[in-house]
Motif scaffolding. Structure first.
Motif, PDB file in Angstrom:
ATOM      1  N   ASN A 191       0.993   7.312 -14.492  1.00 54.60           N
ATOM      2  CA  ASN A 191      -0.010   7.106 -15.518  1.00 54.60           C
ATOM      3  C   ASN A 191      -0.708   5.769 -15.289  1.00 54.60           C
ATOM      4  OD1 ASN A 191      -1.450   6.737 -17.894  1.00 54.60           O
ATOM      5  ND2 ASN A 191       0.148   7.691 -19.147  1.00 54.60           N
ATOM      6  N   GLU A 192      -2.001   5.718 -15.538  1.00 49.63           N
ATOM      7  CA  GLU A 192      -2.769   4.494 -15.299  1.00 49.63           C
ATOM      8  C   GLU A 192      -2.323   3.328 -16.169  1.00 49.63           C
ATOM      9  OE1 GLU A 192      -4.949   3.781 -12.846  1.00 49.63           O
ATOM     10  OE2 GLU A 192      -4.475   5.768 -12.084  1.00 49.63           O
ATOM     11  N   ASP A 193      -1.698   3.592 -17.360  1.00 48.15           N
ATOM     12  CA  ASP A 193      -1.261   2.472 -18.190  1.00 48.15           C
ATOM     13  C   ASP A 193       0.174   2.060 -17.885  1.00 48.15           C
ATOM     14  OD1 ASP A 193      -2.428   4.755 -19.315  1.00 48.15           O
ATOM     15  OD2 ASP A 193      -1.411   4.532 -21.189  1.00 48.15           O
ATOM     16  N   ASN A 194       0.732   2.561 -16.797  1.00 49.49           N
ATOM     17  CA  ASN A 194       2.057   2.133 -16.373  1.00 49.49           C
ATOM     18  C   ASN A 194       1.966   0.669 -15.948  1.00 49.49           C
ATOM     19  OD1 ASN A 194       4.248   1.481 -14.596  1.00 49.49           O
ATOM     20  ND2 ASN A 194       4.682   3.659 -14.379  1.00 49.49           N
ATOM     21  N   PRO A 195       2.712  -0.236 -16.612  1.00 51.34           N
ATOM     22  CA  PRO A 195       2.590  -1.655 -16.301  1.00 51.34           C
ATOM     23  C   PRO A 195       2.977  -2.004 -14.864  1.00 51.34           C
ATOM     24  CG  PRO A 195       4.286  -1.295 -17.981  1.00 51.34           C
ATOM     25  CD  PRO A 195       3.633   0.014 -17.708  1.00 51.34           C
ATOM     26  N   LEU A 196       3.937  -1.276 -14.301  1.00 46.52           N
ATOM     27  CA  LEU A 196       4.303  -1.534 -12.906  1.00 46.52           C
ATOM     28  C   LEU A 196       3.156  -1.194 -11.959  1.00 46.52           C
ATOM     29  CD1 LEU A 196       8.024  -0.491 -12.556  1.00 46.52           C
ATOM     30  CD2 LEU A 196       6.971  -2.508 -11.577  1.00 46.52           C
ATOM     31  N   LYS A 197       2.513  -0.045 -12.196  1.00 47.11           N
ATOM     32  CA  LYS A 197       1.389   0.351 -11.356  1.00 47.11           C
ATOM     33  C   LYS A 197       0.235  -0.636 -11.520  1.00 47.11           C
ATOM     34  CE  LYS A 197      -1.674   4.145 -10.180  1.00 47.11           C
ATOM     35  NZ  LYS A 197      -1.973   5.565 -10.333  1.00 47.11           N
ATOM     36  N   THR A 198      -0.029  -1.041 -12.748  1.00 46.13           N
ATOM     37  CA  THR A 198      -1.102  -2.008 -13.006  1.00 46.13           C
ATOM     38  C   THR A 198      -0.839  -3.319 -12.275  1.00 46.13           C
ATOM     39  OG1 THR A 198      -1.498  -1.032 -15.178  1.00 46.13           O
ATOM     40  CG2 THR A 198      -2.340  -3.257 -14.821  1.00 46.13           C
ATOM     41  N   GLY A 199       0.395  -3.814 -12.362  1.00 44.75           N
ATOM     42  CA  GLY A 199       0.756  -5.047 -11.672  1.00 44.75           C
ATOM     43  C   GLY A 199       0.637  -4.920 -10.168  1.00 44.75           C
ATOM     44  N   GLU A 243       0.826  -1.210   0.000  1.00 47.05           N
ATOM     45  CA  GLU A 243       0.000   0.000   0.000  1.00 47.05           C
ATOM     46  C   GLU A 243       0.862   1.262   0.000  1.00 47.05           C
ATOM     47  OE1 GLU A 243      -2.729  -0.861   3.219  1.00 47.05           O
ATOM     48  OE2 GLU A 243      -4.172  -1.705   1.794  1.00 47.05           O
ATOM     49  N   ARG A 244       2.044   1.216   0.621  1.00 38.99           N
ATOM     50  CA  ARG A 244       2.965   2.348   0.544  1.00 38.99           C
ATOM     51  C   ARG A 244       3.440   2.544  -0.899  1.00 38.99           C
ATOM     52  NH1 ARG A 244       5.193  -0.131   5.302  1.00 38.99           N
ATOM     53  NH2 ARG A 244       4.424   0.979   7.119  1.00 38.99           N
ATOM     54  N   ALA A 245       3.721   1.437  -1.570  1.00 41.96           N
ATOM     55  CA  ALA A 245       4.138   1.512  -2.973  1.00 41.96           C
ATOM     56  C   ALA A 245       3.012   2.079  -3.830  1.00 41.96           C
ATOM     57  CB  ALA A 245       4.547   0.125  -3.472  1.00 41.96           C
ATOM     58  N   GLU A 246       1.783   1.690  -3.522  1.00 46.12           N
ATOM     59  CA  GLU A 246       0.627   2.226  -4.256  1.00 46.12           C
ATOM     60  C   GLU A 246       0.532   3.739  -4.067  1.00 46.12           C
ATOM     61  OE1 GLU A 246      -4.203   1.581  -4.603  1.00 46.12           O
ATOM     62  OE2 GLU A 246      -3.197   0.969  -2.773  1.00 46.12           O
ATOM     63  N   ALA A 247       0.724   4.213  -2.844  1.00 45.15           N
ATOM     64  CA  ALA A 247       0.667   5.654  -2.581  1.00 45.15           C
ATOM     65  C   ALA A 247       1.784   6.387  -3.323  1.00 45.15           C
ATOM     66  CB  ALA A 247       0.750   5.914  -1.077  1.00 45.15           C
ATOM     67  N   ALA A 248       2.959   5.776  -3.390  1.00 50.23           N
ATOM     68  CA  ALA A 248       4.085   6.398  -4.091  1.00 50.23           C
ATOM     69  C   ALA A 248       3.830   6.459  -5.594  1.00 50.23           C
ATOM     70  CB  ALA A 248       5.368   5.628  -3.804  1.00 50.23           C
ATOM     71  N   ALA A 249       3.056   5.513  -6.114  1.00 53.90           N
ATOM     72  CA  ALA A 249       2.773   5.461  -7.550  1.00 53.90           C
ATOM     73  C   ALA A 249       1.489   6.203  -7.910  1.00 53.90           C
ATOM     74  CB  ALA A 249       2.668   4.002  -7.999  1.00 53.90           C
ATOM     75  N   GLU A 250       0.940   6.935  -6.978  1.00 51.73           N
ATOM     76  CA  GLU A 250      -0.347   7.608  -7.180  1.00 51.73           C
ATOM     77  C   GLU A 250      -0.349   8.509  -8.409  1.00 51.73           C
ATOM     78  OE1 GLU A 250      -2.713  11.001  -4.781  1.00 51.73           O
ATOM     79  OE2 GLU A 250      -2.253   9.199  -3.631  1.00 51.73           O
ATOM     80  N   ASN A 251       0.739   9.212  -8.652  1.00 49.22           N
ATOM     81  CA  ASN A 251       0.788  10.160  -9.769  1.00 49.22           C
ATOM     82  C   ASN A 251       1.228   9.525 -11.083  1.00 49.22           C
ATOM     83  OD1 ASN A 251      -0.057  12.283  -8.135  1.00 49.22           O
ATOM     84  ND2 ASN A 251       2.029  12.681  -7.441  1.00 49.22           N
TER      85      ASN A 251
END
Length: 103
Positions: free
Chosen positions: A23-31, A13-21
């Motif tokens: 892009n939604e199609d970022n594969p790392l964020k999606t994963g 969840e900390r990683a999710e907060a760091a990736a908040e900004n």
């Protein structure tokens, strides 16, 4: 066993907060979001649920107050910030929520 997995969920969840900004199609964020969703589903299947805390009344059975704040705009004993999510299974608290409470 679930208690040993809670710090992993915290870090996801900390990683999710760091990736908040990101892009939604970022594969790392999606994963990352897929892993978090899977972990939450697994917890739900085991009967583990998050303890509601933000804006709730402080309850020492479910919350651990580590800070207090004087705030005239907030009702006394209201949780104004959550530092660490708490979890429970049925009536058993696996880990209390670590919170800041208004005075």
């Amino acid at each position: 066993t679930v208690s040993a997995l809670l710090p992993i969920m915290d870090n996801l969840e900390r990683a999710e907060a760091a990736a908040e900004n990101e892009n939604e199609d970022n594969p790392l964020k999606t994963g990352l979001l897929m892993i978090i969703r899977s972990a939450k589903d697994a917890f739900a299947n085991m009967g583990v649920e998050e303890i509601e805390a933000l804006n709730a009344k402080f309850d020492p059975n479910f919350h651990n107050a580590v800070m207090h704040i004087e705030d005239e705009n907030t009702e006394e004993n209201t949780i104004v910030e959550v530092f660490q999510k708490g979890y429970k299974s049925g009536d058993k608290v696996l880990r209390p929520s670590m919170v800041k409470v208004s005075m």
